[in-house]
Scaffold this motif. Structure first.
Motif, PDB file in Angstrom:
ATOM      1  N   PRO A   1       0.815  -1.229   0.000  1.00  0.00           N
ATOM      2  CA  PRO A   1       0.000   0.000   0.000  1.00  0.00           C
ATOM      3  C   PRO A   1       0.846   1.276   0.000  1.00  0.00           C
ATOM      4  CG  PRO A   1      -0.270  -1.185   2.082  1.00  0.00           C
ATOM      5  CD  PRO A   1       0.537  -2.064   1.163  1.00  0.00           C
ATOM      6  N   ARG A   2       2.021   1.240   0.608  1.00  0.00           N
ATOM      7  CA  ARG A   2       2.881   2.422   0.633  1.00  0.00           C
ATOM      8  C   ARG A   2       3.567   2.654  -0.702  1.00  0.00           C
ATOM      9  NH1 ARG A   2       6.466   1.392   5.614  1.00  0.00           N
ATOM     10  NH2 ARG A   2       7.568   3.218   4.829  1.00  0.00           N
ATOM     11  N   SER A   3       3.564   1.663  -1.597  1.00  0.00           N
ATOM     12  CA  SER A   3       4.126   1.827  -2.942  1.00  0.00           C
ATOM     13  C   SER A   3       3.112   2.377  -3.933  1.00  0.00           C
ATOM     14  CB  SER A   3       4.629   0.472  -3.466  1.00  0.00           C
ATOM     15  OG  SER A   3       5.678  -0.014  -2.677  1.00  0.00           O
ATOM     16  N   LYS A   4       1.843   2.316  -3.596  1.00  0.00           N
ATOM     17  CA  LYS A   4       0.812   2.772  -4.533  1.00  0.00           C
ATOM     18  C   LYS A   4       0.942   4.249  -4.894  1.00  0.00           C
ATOM     19  CE  LYS A   4      -1.274  -1.128  -5.196  1.00  0.00           C
ATOM     20  NZ  LYS A   4      -0.335  -2.118  -5.648  1.00  0.00           N
ATOM     21  N   PRO A   5       1.268   5.165  -3.970  1.00  0.00           N
ATOM     22  CA  PRO A   5       1.430   6.562  -4.400  1.00  0.00           C
ATOM     23  C   PRO A   5       2.462   6.731  -5.513  1.00  0.00           C
ATOM     24  CG  PRO A   5       1.252   6.479  -2.020  1.00  0.00           C
ATOM     25  CD  PRO A   5       1.356   5.045  -2.508  1.00  0.00           C
ATOM     26  N   HIS A   6       3.515   5.935  -5.496  1.00  0.00           N
ATOM     27  CA  HIS A   6       4.514   5.970  -6.557  1.00  0.00           C
ATOM     28  C   HIS A   6       3.876   5.586  -7.895  1.00  0.00           C
ATOM     29  CE1 HIS A   6       6.532   4.938  -2.783  1.00  0.00           C
ATOM     30  NE2 HIS A   6       7.725   5.213  -3.287  1.00  0.00           N
ATOM     31  N   LEU A   7       3.143   4.469  -7.866  1.00  0.00           N
ATOM     32  CA  LEU A   7       2.510   3.971  -9.095  1.00  0.00           C
ATOM     33  C   LEU A   7       1.421   4.920  -9.585  1.00  0.00           C
ATOM     34  CD1 LEU A   7       2.266   0.155  -8.348  1.00  0.00           C
ATOM     35  CD2 LEU A   7       4.027   1.388  -9.620  1.00  0.00           C
ATOM     36  N   PHE A   8       0.674   5.492  -8.659  1.00  0.00           N
ATOM     37  CA  PHE A   8      -0.363   6.450  -9.054  1.00  0.00           C
ATOM     38  C   PHE A   8       0.276   7.690  -9.681  1.00  0.00           C
ATOM     39  CE2 PHE A   8      -3.287   4.804  -5.429  1.00  0.00           C
ATOM     40  CZ  PHE A   8      -3.572   3.668  -6.149  1.00  0.00           C
ATOM     41  N   TYR A   9       1.398   8.139  -9.131  1.00  0.00           N
ATOM     42  CA  TYR A   9       2.119   9.278  -9.705  1.00  0.00           C
ATOM     43  C   TYR A   9       2.550   8.950 -11.134  1.00  0.00           C
ATOM     44  CZ  TYR A   9       5.476  13.051 -10.257  1.00  0.00           C
ATOM     45  OH  TYR A   9       6.163  14.145 -10.728  1.00  0.00           O
ATOM     46  N   LEU A  10       3.128   7.768 -11.304  1.00  0.00           N
ATOM     47  CA  LEU A  10       3.529   7.337 -12.638  1.00  0.00           C
ATOM     48  C   LEU A  10       2.327   7.313 -13.579  1.00  0.00           C
ATOM     49  CD1 LEU A  10       5.446   6.055 -14.748  1.00  0.00           C
ATOM     50  CD2 LEU A  10       4.979   3.834 -13.653  1.00  0.00           C
ATOM     51  N   ALA A  11       1.250   6.698 -13.139  1.00  0.00           N
ATOM     52  CA  ALA A  11       0.066   6.531 -13.984  1.00  0.00           C
ATOM     53  C   ALA A  11      -0.566   7.865 -14.358  1.00  0.00           C
ATOM     54  CB  ALA A  11      -0.959   5.647 -13.279  1.00  0.00           C
ATOM     55  N   PHE A  12      -0.847   8.681 -13.360  1.00  0.00           N
ATOM     56  CA  PHE A  12      -1.644   9.885 -13.589  1.00  0.00           C
ATOM     57  C   PHE A  12      -0.815  11.100 -13.990  1.00  0.00           C
ATOM     58  CE2 PHE A  12      -4.290   7.509 -10.366  1.00  0.00           C
ATOM     59  CZ  PHE A  12      -5.186   7.013 -11.297  1.00  0.00           C
TER      60      PHE A  12
END
Length: 182
Positions: free
Chosen positions: A99-110
């Motif tokens: 769950p703490r890695s999701k902000p990284h992936l969301f930043y990449l995605a969006f």
């Protein structure tokens, strides 16, 4: 192109063909090295469609210690939709790495790729994935795919689906907390 994303003491290092040998060496010596390397080869390598990268696999470090892998896949450039997944080494489970890695992936995605939607899911017997997804701000339950896959016991099993939209991410996350490493 970036080489890593950093936030909240987690660094996601992009997996590329040129660093694969180093990653193989890094993944040695753990009781679950063999299945993790199999996952790496099956799901985390770069993939391209019409010259554009569609598979962004990362190995993750928590405070400098190897934790596992996480992934963002662009499912459709036209529909600006992607999906995410993760695998964590057994000795690192329970530390909130996914769950703490999701902000990284969301930043990449969006922010970096311009996607509008990121989906994820889990088989109903996977309680760790359920907890991880339910801890991730912004993911909303969207439905159940009945008997959509086969579990480790060879039985058909339902999958629960979740997703976050760009507008949800913009309201819930501070994009300045993610640092891009070139």
């Amino acid at each position: 192109m970036f080489t890593a994303l950093y936030s909240d003491s987690i660094t996601l290092h992009l997996i590329n063909d040129d660093n694969l040998a180093d990653i193989f060496a890094l993944f040695q010596g753990f009781p679950d090295s063999k299945p993790m390397l199999a996952e790496l080869m099956q799901n985390y390598l770069p993939r391209y469609e019409r010259g554009r990268r569609t598979n962004f696999g990362f190995y993750s470090l928590l405070d400098g210690e190897l934790a596992g892998m996480t992934l963002l896949t662009v499912d459709s450039w036209e529909e600006r939709a992607g999906s995410t997944g993760a695998d964590v080494f057994a000795h690192m489970r329970g530390r909130g790495v996914t769950p703490r890695s999701k902000p990284h992936l969301f930043y990449l995605a969006f922010e970096l790729l311009g996607l509008n939607r990121v989906a994820t899911g889990f088989r109903v017997s996977n309680h760790a994935s359920r907890r991880s997804i339910e801890k991730t701000a912004g993911f909303q339950y969207e439905g159940r795919m009945r008997e959509s896959g086969v579990n480790d016991a060879g039985e058909f099993e339902d999958e629960l689906l979740y997703a976050i939209l760009r507008r949800d991410w913009e309201q819930l996350y501070d994009k300045s907390l993610v640092r891009v490493i070139e």
